[in-house]
Design an enzyme around this catalytic site. Structure first.
Site, PDB file in Angstrom:
ATOM      1  N   GLY A  48       0.806  -1.209   0.000  1.00 59.71           N
ATOM      2  CA  GLY A  48       0.000   0.000   0.000  1.00 59.71           C
ATOM      3  C   GLY A  48       0.842   1.262   0.000  1.00 59.71           C
ATOM      4  O   GLY A  48       1.340   1.704  -1.038  1.00 59.71           O
ATOM      5  N   CYS A  49       1.013   1.839   1.183  1.00 61.59           N
ATOM      6  CA  CYS A  49       1.657   3.148   1.272  1.00 61.59           C
ATOM      7  C   CYS A  49       3.148   3.107   0.974  1.00 61.59           C
ATOM      8  O   CYS A  49       3.704   4.080   0.459  1.00 61.59           O
ATOM      9  CB  CYS A  49       1.378   3.756   2.640  1.00 61.59           C
ATOM     10  N   VAL A  50       3.813   1.995   1.295  1.00 60.56           N
ATOM     11  CA  VAL A  50       5.228   1.858   0.925  1.00 60.56           C
ATOM     12  C   VAL A  50       5.371   1.837  -0.588  1.00 60.56           C
ATOM     13  O   VAL A  50       6.193   2.560  -1.167  1.00 60.56           O
ATOM     14  CB  VAL A  50       5.839   0.594   1.565  1.00 60.56           C
ATOM     15  N   THR A  92       4.499   5.273  -2.165  1.00 58.80           N
ATOM     16  CA  THR A  92       5.531   6.280  -1.907  1.00 58.80           C
ATOM     17  C   THR A  92       6.784   6.008  -2.736  1.00 58.80           C
ATOM     18  O   THR A  92       7.383   6.944  -3.296  1.00 58.80           O
ATOM     19  CB  THR A  92       5.864   6.307  -0.410  1.00 58.80           C
TER      20      THR A  92
END
Length: 216
Positions: A158-160, A163
């Site tokens: 997800g966020c990893v 980013t």
């Protein structure tokens, strides 16, 4: 010789001009560590995004942060936070209703960081998966002369991932530390690391990342 699943994956990427994927972005001379959303919602057993085994990633992230601080490298933290009533949650909170745990008026303190920033370390507040969307992160990093972002935290898929992908889009060299990330299953963690390493980032291990951060 027996072929592994990785062999089959790599073979599928090979065309008439060699491998289409898995080039290296490498390390620049000015790395910074970004710790993505390492909060209680993921690390507590009853958290809304509880991970099956977060402790190794938390410990590895602590080592990574310690090495960065000793070397004088920037350390940046991210958290997800929404206004009371989720007025700024957009469609993301409709797709992932459990994100309501990060609203300002939500009980439980699920958005509290597990590791504590030191004074002067930036905490980026975001509403979406990528730490770059709707924030000043890119401008901050470029102003500080950062050319490489060393990424740890949750979740890998997800966020990893978001980013790391956006870091590449912003002209930064993303290095994702496999030991310092975690997801809701080992299979999801490993498959996303493989895909990131093929197309959007370099996936590295903790020992290599610490060595690079500590280099003068």
């Amino acid at each position: 010789m027996d072929r592994t699943p990785d062999d089959a994956r790599d073979s599928a990427a090979v065309g008439p001009h060699g491998s289409a994927f898995s080039g290296r972005v490498g390390w620049g001379s000015r790395p910074a560590v970004i710790v993505i959303d390492l909060v209680r919602a993921y690390t507590e057993p009853d958290g809304p995004f509880a991970l099956p085994d977060p402790e190794p990633a938390v410990a590895a992230t602590a080592e990574l942060v310690s090495a960065a601080r000793k070397a004088g490298r920037p350390v940046i933290w991210t958290v997800v936070r929404y206004a009371a009533g989720l007025a700024d949650g957009g469609l993301f909170v409709r797709k992932v209703p459990a994100l309501a745990a990060f609203a300002e008026d939500a009980p439980g303190g699920w958005g509290e960081l597990v590791l504590q920033p030191e004074p002067g370390e930036l905490v980026v507040v975001k509403q979406y998966a990528s730490a770059f969307v709707g924030t000043s992160l890119a401008a901050t990093l470029h102003t500080q002369g950062v050319d490489t972002v060393v990424i740890a935290g949750v979740s890998t898929s997800g966020c990893v991932r978001a980013t790391a992908t956006d870091a590449l889009h912003h002209g930064l060299r993303p290095q994702v530390v496999r030991d310092a990330c975690a997801d809701r299953s080992p299979a999801i963690h490993n498959s996303n690391l493989a895909d990131l390493d093929a197309k959007y980032a370099d996936v590295t291990d903790l020992a290599t990342a610490i060595t690079k951060l500590s280099a003068s």
